[in-house]
Design a protein around this motif. Sequence first.
Motif, PDB file in Angstrom:
ATOM      1  N   LYS A  37     -47.635  25.276  58.604  1.00  0.00           N
ATOM      2  CA  LYS A  37     -46.142  25.715  57.636  1.00  0.00           C
ATOM      3  C   LYS A  37     -45.693  26.988  58.062  1.00  0.00           C
ATOM      4  O   LYS A  37     -44.487  26.891  58.229  1.00  0.00           O
ATOM      5  CB  LYS A  37     -46.846  25.702  56.326  1.00  0.00           C
ATOM      6  CG  LYS A  37     -45.613  25.777  55.241  1.00  0.00           C
ATOM      7  CD  LYS A  37     -46.044  25.879  53.969  1.00  0.00           C
ATOM      8  CE  LYS A  37     -45.041  25.988  52.921  1.00  0.00           C
ATOM      9  NZ  LYS A  37     -45.420  26.118  51.554  1.00  0.00           N
ATOM     10  N   ARG A  38     -46.521  28.116  58.659  1.00  0.00           N
ATOM     11  CA  ARG A  38     -45.800  29.188  58.923  1.00  0.00           C
ATOM     12  C   ARG A  38     -46.143  29.577  60.083  1.00  0.00           C
ATOM     13  O   ARG A  38     -46.215  30.705  60.469  1.00  0.00           O
ATOM     14  CB  ARG A  38     -46.299  30.107  57.959  1.00  0.00           C
ATOM     15  CG  ARG A  38     -46.030  29.812  56.450  1.00  0.00           C
ATOM     16  CD  ARG A  38     -46.362  30.730  55.374  1.00  0.00           C
ATOM     17  NE  ARG A  38     -46.104  30.402  53.992  1.00  0.00           N
ATOM     18  CZ  ARG A  38     -45.089  30.383  53.514  1.00  0.00           C
ATOM     19  NH1 ARG A  38     -44.048  30.714  54.337  1.00  0.00           N
ATOM     20  NH2 ARG A  38     -44.766  30.186  52.325  1.00  0.00           N
ATOM     21  N   ILE A  39     -46.187  28.570  61.143  1.00  0.00           N
ATOM     22  CA  ILE A  39     -46.446  28.710  62.670  1.00  0.00           C
ATOM     23  C   ILE A  39     -45.193  28.959  63.253  1.00  0.00           C
ATOM     24  O   ILE A  39     -43.976  28.411  63.188  1.00  0.00           O
ATOM     25  CB  ILE A  39     -46.975  27.651  63.335  1.00  0.00           C
ATOM     26  CG1 ILE A  39     -48.356  27.411  62.484  1.00  0.00           C
ATOM     27  CG2 ILE A  39     -47.299  28.076  64.778  1.00  0.00           C
ATOM     28  CD1 ILE A  39     -49.299  28.518  62.489  1.00  0.00           C
ATOM     29  N   PRO A  40     -44.716  30.229  63.995  1.00  0.00           N
ATOM     30  CA  PRO A  40     -43.572  30.420  64.688  1.00  0.00           C
ATOM     31  C   PRO A  40     -43.392  29.383  65.858  1.00  0.00           C
ATOM     32  O   PRO A  40     -44.041  28.550  66.283  1.00  0.00           O
ATOM     33  CB  PRO A  40     -43.766  31.667  65.634  1.00  0.00           C
ATOM     34  CG  PRO A  40     -44.720  32.517  64.805  1.00  0.00           C
ATOM     35  CD  PRO A  40     -45.706  31.375  64.210  1.00  0.00           C
ATOM     36  N   ALA A  41     -41.923  29.162  65.860  1.00  0.00           N
ATOM     37  CA  ALA A  41     -41.299  28.002  66.806  1.00  0.00           C
ATOM     38  C   ALA A  41     -42.035  28.004  68.355  1.00  0.00           C
ATOM     39  O   ALA A  41     -42.274  26.933  68.772  1.00  0.00           O
ATOM     40  CB  ALA A  41     -40.040  28.188  67.000  1.00  0.00           C
ATOM     41  N   ASP A  42     -42.243  29.223  68.764  1.00  0.00           N
ATOM     42  CA  ASP A  42     -42.657  29.288  70.230  1.00  0.00           C
ATOM     43  C   ASP A  42     -44.427  29.494  70.188  1.00  0.00           C
ATOM     44  O   ASP A  42     -44.750  29.921  71.203  1.00  0.00           O
ATOM     45  CB  ASP A  42     -42.140  30.540  71.014  1.00  0.00           C
ATOM     46  CG  ASP A  42     -42.307  31.896  70.222  1.00  0.00           C
ATOM     47  OD1 ASP A  42     -42.866  31.822  69.034  1.00  0.00           O
ATOM     48  OD2 ASP A  42     -42.084  32.910  70.822  1.00  0.00           O
ATOM     49  N   ASP A  43     -45.047  29.116  69.181  1.00  0.00           N
ATOM     50  CA  ASP A  43     -46.427  29.334  69.018  1.00  0.00           C
ATOM     51  C   ASP A  43     -47.176  28.118  68.500  1.00  0.00           C
ATOM     52  O   ASP A  43     -46.362  27.114  68.283  1.00  0.00           O
ATOM     53  CB  ASP A  43     -46.827  30.558  68.266  1.00  0.00           C
ATOM     54  CG  ASP A  43     -47.974  31.376  68.823  1.00  0.00           C
ATOM     55  OD1 ASP A  43     -48.975  30.802  69.315  1.00  0.00           O
ATOM     56  OD2 ASP A  43     -48.018  32.420  68.637  1.00  0.00           O
ATOM     57  N   ALA A  44     -48.375  28.166  68.304  1.00  0.00           N
ATOM     58  CA  ALA A  44     -49.239  27.265  67.891  1.00  0.00           C
ATOM     59  C   ALA A  44     -50.603  27.595  67.107  1.00  0.00           C
ATOM     60  O   ALA A  44     -50.897  28.589  67.332  1.00  0.00           O
ATOM     61  CB  ALA A  44     -49.559  26.135  68.936  1.00  0.00           C
ATOM     62  N   LEU A  45     -51.017  26.906  66.297  1.00  0.00           N
ATOM     63  CA  LEU A  45     -52.205  27.252  65.264  1.00  0.00           C
ATOM     64  C   LEU A  45     -53.393  26.878  66.376  1.00  0.00           C
ATOM     65  O   LEU A  45     -53.449  25.712  67.040  1.00  0.00           O
ATOM     66  CB  LEU A  45     -52.288  26.501  64.144  1.00  0.00           C
ATOM     67  CG  LEU A  45     -53.565  26.754  63.503  1.00  0.00           C
ATOM     68  CD1 LEU A  45     -53.252  28.084  62.614  1.00  0.00           C
ATOM     69  CD2 LEU A  45     -53.691  25.578  62.313  1.00  0.00           C
ATOM     70  N   PHE A  46     -54.264  27.864  66.461  1.00  0.00           N
ATOM     71  CA  PHE A  46     -55.329  27.830  67.303  1.00  0.00           C
ATOM     72  C   PHE A  46     -56.667  27.171  66.357  1.00  0.00           C
ATOM     73  O   PHE A  46     -57.077  27.526  65.484  1.00  0.00           O
ATOM     74  CB  PHE A  46     -56.015  29.076  67.779  1.00  0.00           C
ATOM     75  CG  PHE A  46     -57.309  29.219  68.390  1.00  0.00           C
ATOM     76  CD1 PHE A  46     -57.513  28.407  69.409  1.00  0.00           C
ATOM     77  CD2 PHE A  46     -58.212  30.107  68.245  1.00  0.00           C
ATOM     78  CE1 PHE A  46     -58.977  28.306  70.168  1.00  0.00           C
ATOM     79  CE2 PHE A  46     -59.426  30.391  68.938  1.00  0.00           C
ATOM     80  CZ  PHE A  46     -59.729  29.085  69.719  1.00  0.00           C
ATOM     81  N   THR A  47     -56.794  25.991  66.859  1.00  0.00           N
ATOM     82  CA  THR A  47     -57.762  25.118  65.734  1.00  0.00           C
ATOM     83  C   THR A  47     -59.015  24.776  66.278  1.00  0.00           C
ATOM     84  O   THR A  47     -59.817  24.262  65.398  1.00  0.00           O
ATOM     85  CB  THR A  47     -57.127  23.594  65.700  1.00  0.00           C
ATOM     86  OG1 THR A  47     -56.927  23.022  67.020  1.00  0.00           O
ATOM     87  CG2 THR A  47     -55.779  23.835  65.075  1.00  0.00           C
ATOM     88  N   GLY A  48     -59.456  25.162  67.500  1.00  0.00           N
ATOM     89  CA  GLY A  48     -60.811  25.018  68.126  1.00  0.00           C
ATOM     90  C   GLY A  48     -60.690  25.149  69.566  1.00  0.00           C
ATOM     91  O   GLY A  48     -59.900  25.547  70.142  1.00  0.00           O
ATOM     92  N   PHE A  49     -62.262  25.252  69.759  1.00  0.00           N
ATOM     93  CA  PHE A  49     -62.515  25.448  71.330  1.00  0.00           C
ATOM     94  C   PHE A  49     -63.903  25.113  71.721  1.00  0.00           C
ATOM     95  O   PHE A  49     -64.504  24.426  70.868  1.00  0.00           O
ATOM     96  CB  PHE A  49     -62.459  27.049  71.631  1.00  0.00           C
ATOM     97  CG  PHE A  49     -63.466  27.781  70.926  1.00  0.00           C
ATOM     98  CD1 PHE A  49     -65.081  28.055  71.488  1.00  0.00           C
ATOM     99  CD2 PHE A  49     -63.422  28.414  69.797  1.00  0.00           C
ATOM    100  CE1 PHE A  49     -65.881  28.493  70.717  1.00  0.00           C
ATOM    101  CE2 PHE A  49     -64.290  29.039  68.948  1.00  0.00           C
ATOM    102  CZ  PHE A  49     -65.567  29.162  69.714  1.00  0.00           C
TER     103      PHE A  49
END
Length: 795
Positions: free
Chosen positions: A33-45
């Motif tokens: 919901k609050r992720i900047p347009a040029d970024d992404a949520l780090f969900t795992g590795f």
Amino acid sequence: MLAALPVTFTFRKYSKVLAAIVLLIVSGCAGTKRIPADDALFTGFNVQVEGKNDSSNRQKQMETELAGTVRPKPNFSILGMRPKLAIYNTFYTEKEKGLKHWIQTKLGEPPVLISAVDTGTVSEIMSSRLHNRGYFNNAVLSKTNIKGKKATIDWTAYVSEPYRFRKLEYTLTDSLPVHQDIQQTKAESIIVPGEPYDLEKMTGERVRIDANLKNKGYYYFSPDMLIFSVDTTVGNRQADVLMRLKREVPSASLRPYKIDDVYIFANYNLGDSLSVSDTIDYKGYFYIPNENYVRARHLLRGVFLEQDSLYSRQDHLLTMNRLSALPAYKFVNIDYKPDTTQQNKLDSFIYLTPAFKKTLRIEGRYVSKSNNFAGPGITISFRNRNALKGSELLTVEFTGNFESQVGGRGSGTPPEGQEDTNTNLSSYELGVQTSLTIPRIVSPFELRNLRTEFLPKTRIGLGFNFLNRVQYFQMNSFNAAYAYNWRPKKEFTHDVTPINLQYVQLVKITETFQELLDRNQFLRRSFEDQFIIGSMYQFTFTNQLETNRTHQFFDNFILDGSGNLINGLQSLTGAAEPEDDKPRTLFGKPYSQYVLAQNDFRYYFNFGTESQIATRLLAGIGYAHGNSTVLPYVKQFSIGGPNSIRAFRARSIGPGTYDVSQDADSLVFSYFDQTGEMKLEANVEYRFPLAGFFKGALFLDAGNIWLLRDEVNPDGSIDREGGKFESSQFLSELAVGTGFGLRIDVEFFVMRFDVGIPVRVPSMPDGEKNVLSDLKFGFKGDNSLTLNIAIGYPF
């Protein structure tokens, strides 16, 4: 113990709240919901170690270690959902105060962005970790995968065969004793030829040598005075490790010291003058200032520093632990200073700061007990931490409780045609319990002082309790005990009670209760005036103090007996054989004779982040013989409740398939707990973190109690029919419950909410015992949910 609280609300009443919570979690599980347009949520590795030529079989171990270097970590998730991120998004506010801000910052968690992960730095750290484990030739690559507003990272580490230790050499040529003492420890080295090179083991080797030297008098030595050099040019992926002392090491660090004078400040406070002019010389120790607080002969049992002995860190820690365990003191500190007149000698200074000697505590509470009696209570507790000038702990507790039965017993509804007598039952209880804990073994025999860090104790207890069940009876009970407790090692505890005395006396009974006793032989024998005169032994093993263990164990064994010695002595003196209606007596009153054994075994499997599978198997059996036909009521087993089978009310199961609601006497149905002479219970619980100090649990409980023999009433009927243990069918008589729980765990305090779901009810007719399909989503009536509110974990 805080038992299950009576609950009268229905599930429907809270369905909207539960639905709102579910919607809250679902609405935020995407987390974008609050992720900047040029970024992404780090969900795992993912971390993978590729080593086709690696014969050490450490790939999985290294993958776990490398995964621990990833920073920052993704948002907390469970079952694919991110509840803390959902809370953050739902309650997001730019204000820096208020309820929403508190929920957002304390319970929520901001999104972790892929731009915050420096893959280059993390890869370098991983490479360094591999180097420390012997993989001198390694490469770590990363790949970032972005899909929509979510991103994951894959790290791959390429390794080959690790370097291995070929040999360890101590390059010590000096003639100083320290070189010889270091050389003597080589056989105990943790660096083993042939094993993979490991920097952590080399660091551990320095610590091991230092610990060894500390116990040989080298007070000023430290691990950083040792230095390693590694030669990897010997070929065939091998490494020679050379260890030596640094060149510039203070001379004081290279010689052992002996203890000279030992000064004990037995009543020290910050700011006190350290003058030693007012001193008692007791067995070579300087005791300052006098014995007005704790006598020297008692305190010195905890001092293991001796004049003219080599300084030893082991003796230092042993003394610290023993003195710190004394109730009379709140702070203990030991310092050493070079002796001003003799070289290579230390004077020892022990500073003991007293605790508050006397305290008075008043505690008011509202209690809900295992038999559904609830009401207010008060406890007044007095403590004296130095009662006899030997750091003895004297405790006197006065208790008072008023209770009335506020709910059903969880065993069903009254038999047809009988009135529910659960209402208007009330009682009050008054008691006093005195105990004196002596921090040493007091016995008629001279015993050597145990060299253990745990304080051996002698306990003396004396108490009286008055119970008035207003509609039924008044009862006096007296108790006295003399016990020993000691721990030879941190894993083992022995508790021996050679003298365990109890006397229970009915002083007044109503006509209604007398009629009940006349009709029910088992109940009459359970409530007879009687002595319990015997001994008890308890052994406990646990390795739970080692918190980093994957596998933890706990086992508690209890052996209890009464009347056996007295009965044997009376037989030797020619006393008449006891009969069912004419038992042998002591001071004109019968005494109980029985043996009882119980074992509580627990296994804990720890994995992941704060996740745990906890299991318990509890078995107990008690057998009345000789002078008794029935175990004393206070020694009988029961089952059910918040620390047992949580889908059933406390003490509401069994024995066997006995159905208390079908009992012909409504008083039995309404009042008395269901007890037995044999118990078997098994529990398994999966515990996992939720958010912050909130923890979750899923559990499965099973068990029952049984009788060892049938009891026949005066009218020829079998009392509690179906309650006898039969080996061929006991598995089919187990009560089974499952459920889920929420725990608020703030380390020093745990509040627990467990919802139990009945699966199998042994008292139901054959073919109807499995009740899960008839579950009622509420907390009232048969086959309904059971809410348990308690303090602490169940096991």
